[in-house]
Design a protein around this motif. Structure first.
Motif, PDB file in Angstrom:
ATOM      1  N   LEU A   1      11.240 -13.819  49.122  1.00 14.03           N
ATOM      2  CA  LEU A   1      10.904 -13.696  47.647  1.00 14.03           C
ATOM      3  C   LEU A   1      10.516 -14.707  46.991  1.00 14.03           C
ATOM      4  O   LEU A   1       9.706 -14.566  45.911  1.00 14.03           O
ATOM      5  N   TYR A   2      10.921 -16.075  47.430  1.00 14.17           N
ATOM      6  CA  TYR A   2      10.137 -17.167  46.710  1.00 14.17           C
ATOM      7  C   TYR A   2       8.983 -17.099  47.275  1.00 14.17           C
ATOM      8  O   TYR A   2       7.856 -17.392  46.399  1.00 14.17           O
ATOM      9  N   ASN A   3       8.216 -16.834  48.468  1.00 20.53           N
ATOM     10  CA  ASN A   3       6.845 -16.918  48.795  1.00 20.53           C
ATOM     11  C   ASN A   3       6.292 -15.784  47.941  1.00 20.53           C
ATOM     12  O   ASN A   3       4.910 -15.915  47.590  1.00 20.53           O
ATOM     13  N   ALA A   4       6.852 -14.565  47.757  1.00 21.14           N
ATOM     14  CA  ALA A   4       5.941 -13.663  47.222  1.00 21.14           C
ATOM     15  C   ALA A   4       5.916 -13.897  45.810  1.00 21.14           C
ATOM     16  O   ALA A   4       4.931 -13.432  45.017  1.00 21.14           O
ATOM     17  N   ARG A   5       6.941 -14.737  45.193  1.00 22.44           N
ATOM     18  CA  ARG A   5       6.769 -15.099  43.727  1.00 22.44           C
ATOM     19  C   ARG A   5       5.597 -16.232  43.278  1.00 22.44           C
ATOM     20  O   ARG A   5       5.074 -16.290  42.529  1.00 22.44           O
ATOM     21  N   HIS A   6       5.953 -17.317  44.452  1.00 24.98           N
ATOM     22  CA  HIS A   6       5.078 -18.257  44.303  1.00 24.98           C
ATOM     23  C   HIS A   6       3.835 -18.946  45.308  1.00 24.98           C
ATOM     24  O   HIS A   6       3.217 -19.818  45.023  1.00 24.98           O
ATOM     25  N   GLY A   7       3.978 -18.138  46.397  1.00 26.57           N
ATOM     26  CA  GLY A   7       3.181 -18.659  47.306  1.00 26.57           C
ATOM     27  C   GLY A   7       1.786 -18.429  47.340  1.00 26.57           C
ATOM     28  O   GLY A   7       0.979 -19.466  47.776  1.00 26.57           O
ATOM     29  N   SER A   8       1.268 -17.402  46.570  1.00 29.75           N
ATOM     30  CA  SER A   8      -0.174 -17.363  46.498  1.00 29.75           C
ATOM     31  C   SER A   8      -0.877 -17.597  45.069  1.00 29.75           C
ATOM     32  O   SER A   8      -1.972 -17.210  44.852  1.00 29.75           O
ATOM     33  N   LYS A   9      -0.059 -18.122  44.337  1.00 30.15           N
ATOM     34  CA  LYS A   9      -0.569 -18.415  43.279  1.00 30.15           C
ATOM     35  C   LYS A   9      -1.659 -19.596  43.231  1.00 30.15           C
ATOM     36  O   LYS A   9      -1.178 -20.620  43.935  1.00 30.15           O
ATOM     37  N   GLU A  10      -2.473 -19.549  42.170  1.00 28.57           N
ATOM     38  CA  GLU A  10      -3.392 -20.696  42.193  1.00 28.57           C
ATOM     39  C   GLU A  10      -3.198 -21.538  40.845  1.00 28.57           C
ATOM     40  O   GLU A  10      -2.771 -20.564  39.851  1.00 28.57           O
ATOM     41  N   THR A  11      -2.996 -22.764  40.949  1.00 25.91           N
ATOM     42  CA  THR A  11      -2.593 -23.283  39.770  1.00 25.91           C
ATOM     43  C   THR A  11      -3.653 -23.734  38.960  1.00 25.91           C
ATOM     44  O   THR A  11      -4.876 -24.314  39.775  1.00 25.91           O
ATOM     45  N   HIS A  12      -4.058 -23.542  37.900  1.00 26.22           N
ATOM     46  CA  HIS A  12      -5.173 -23.869  37.022  1.00 26.22           C
ATOM     47  C   HIS A  12      -4.582 -25.074  36.080  1.00 26.22           C
ATOM     48  O   HIS A  12      -3.480 -25.112  35.567  1.00 26.22           O
ATOM     49  N   THR A  13      -5.390 -26.353  36.107  1.00 32.10           N
ATOM     50  CA  THR A  13      -4.957 -27.244  35.108  1.00 32.10           C
ATOM     51  C   THR A  13      -5.833 -26.982  33.870  1.00 32.10           C
ATOM     52  O   THR A  13      -6.757 -26.225  33.889  1.00 32.10           O
ATOM     53  N   ASP A  14      -5.247 -27.520  32.705  1.00 36.04           N
ATOM     54  CA  ASP A  14      -5.989 -27.417  31.578  1.00 36.04           C
ATOM     55  C   ASP A  14      -7.280 -27.970  31.576  1.00 36.04           C
ATOM     56  O   ASP A  14      -8.201 -27.455  31.037  1.00 36.04           O
ATOM     57  N   ALA A  15      -7.422 -29.053  32.132  1.00 36.68           N
ATOM     58  CA  ALA A  15      -8.766 -29.822  32.444  1.00 36.68           C
ATOM     59  C   ALA A  15      -9.716 -28.794  33.173  1.00 36.68           C
ATOM     60  O   ALA A  15     -10.776 -28.546  32.745  1.00 36.68           O
ATOM     61  N   ALA A  16      -9.433 -28.206  34.029  1.00 42.89           N
ATOM     62  CA  ALA A  16     -10.062 -27.095  34.907  1.00 42.89           C
ATOM     63  C   ALA A  16     -10.644 -25.826  33.911  1.00 42.89           C
ATOM     64  O   ALA A  16     -11.783 -25.339  33.927  1.00 42.89           O
ATOM     65  N   ALA A  17      -9.635 -25.344  33.175  1.00 43.60           N
ATOM     66  CA  ALA A  17     -10.031 -24.379  32.150  1.00 43.60           C
ATOM     67  C   ALA A  17     -10.712 -24.787  30.953  1.00 43.60           C
ATOM     68  O   ALA A  17     -11.758 -23.912  30.945  1.00 43.60           O
ATOM     69  N   GLU A  18     -10.608 -26.079  30.601  1.00 41.51           N
ATOM     70  CA  GLU A  18     -11.753 -26.479  29.546  1.00 41.51           C
ATOM     71  C   GLU A  18     -12.919 -26.727  30.246  1.00 41.51           C
ATOM     72  O   GLU A  18     -14.168 -26.278  29.389  1.00 41.51           O
ATOM     73  N   ASP A  19     -13.040 -26.942  31.409  1.00 44.92           N
ATOM     74  CA  ASP A  19     -14.274 -27.507  32.012  1.00 44.92           C
ATOM     75  C   ASP A  19     -14.999 -26.181  32.204  1.00 44.92           C
ATOM     76  O   ASP A  19     -16.227 -25.992  31.984  1.00 44.92           O
ATOM     77  N   SER A  20     -14.429 -25.064  32.565  1.00 51.34           N
ATOM     78  CA  SER A  20     -15.105 -23.699  32.679  1.00 51.34           C
ATOM     79  C   SER A  20     -15.694 -23.242  31.302  1.00 51.34           C
ATOM     80  O   SER A  20     -16.759 -22.472  31.359  1.00 51.34           O
ATOM     81  N   VAL A  21     -14.660 -23.381  30.501  1.00 47.68           N
ATOM     82  CA  VAL A  21     -15.346 -22.812  29.040  1.00 47.68           C
ATOM     83  C   VAL A  21     -16.392 -23.827  28.736  1.00 47.68           C
ATOM     84  O   VAL A  21     -17.512 -23.072  28.217  1.00 47.68           O
ATOM     85  N   THR A  22     -16.784 -25.051  28.617  1.00 47.47           N
ATOM     86  CA  THR A  22     -17.679 -25.878  28.131  1.00 47.47           C
ATOM     87  C   THR A  22     -18.838 -25.861  29.005  1.00 47.47           C
ATOM     88  O   THR A  22     -19.951 -25.636  28.871  1.00 47.47           O
ATOM     89  N   ASP A  23     -18.670 -25.405  30.430  1.00 52.21           N
ATOM     90  CA  ASP A  23     -19.813 -25.080  31.335  1.00 52.21           C
ATOM     91  C   ASP A  23     -20.499 -23.860  30.819  1.00 52.21           C
ATOM     92  O   ASP A  23     -21.593 -23.710  30.936  1.00 52.21           O
ATOM     93  N   GLY A  24     -19.680 -22.920  30.446  1.00 49.42           N
ATOM     94  CA  GLY A  24     -20.239 -21.825  30.071  1.00 49.42           C
ATOM     95  C   GLY A  24     -20.880 -21.851  28.644  1.00 49.42           C
ATOM     96  O   GLY A  24     -21.929 -21.108  28.562  1.00 49.42           O
TER      97      GLY A  24
END
Length: 99
Positions: free
Chosen positions: A62-85
């Motif tokens: 259950l833990y692996n199904a809930r947390h195992g395959s999640k990719e963590t996105h940091t705020d900096a990565a999200a901001e970089d993708s927006v500014t790159d766009g």
């Protein structure tokens, strides 16, 4: 041969820890509601004491199904993708406007 999923294995064992004592108590002639309560207590106790391994396997799955395959996105990565766009859009606008 396929392996039985831990949740199915644990569920079957839990049902058996309830159904077997209930059947025996009913065959002895105890009142059905009393037999049900006693069987529930027996099933709970037996599963708590003896089914630690299967219970932990279910919890792990259950833990692996809930947390195992999640990719963590940091705020900096999200901001970089927006500014790159935005930078890409501005650059394509400059080359189109320069023609």
């Amino acid at each position: 041969m396929k392996r039985i999923p831990p949740v199915v294995y644990y569920t079957v064992l839990r049902l058996l820890t309830f159904a077997v004592p209930l059947t025996l108590l009913l065959l002895v002639g105890i009142e059905p509601w009393i037999a049900t309560v006693i069987a529930a207590l027996i099933g709970l106790s037996v599963s708590y004491i003896f089914l630690r391994g299967p219970r932990e396997a279910v919890a792990r799955d259950l833990y692996n199904a809930r947390h195992g395959s999640k990719e963590t996105h940091t705020d900096a990565a999200a901001e970089d993708s927006v500014t790159d766009g935005a930078t890409d859009a501005a650059a394509s606008g400059n080359t189109a406007g320069g023609r």
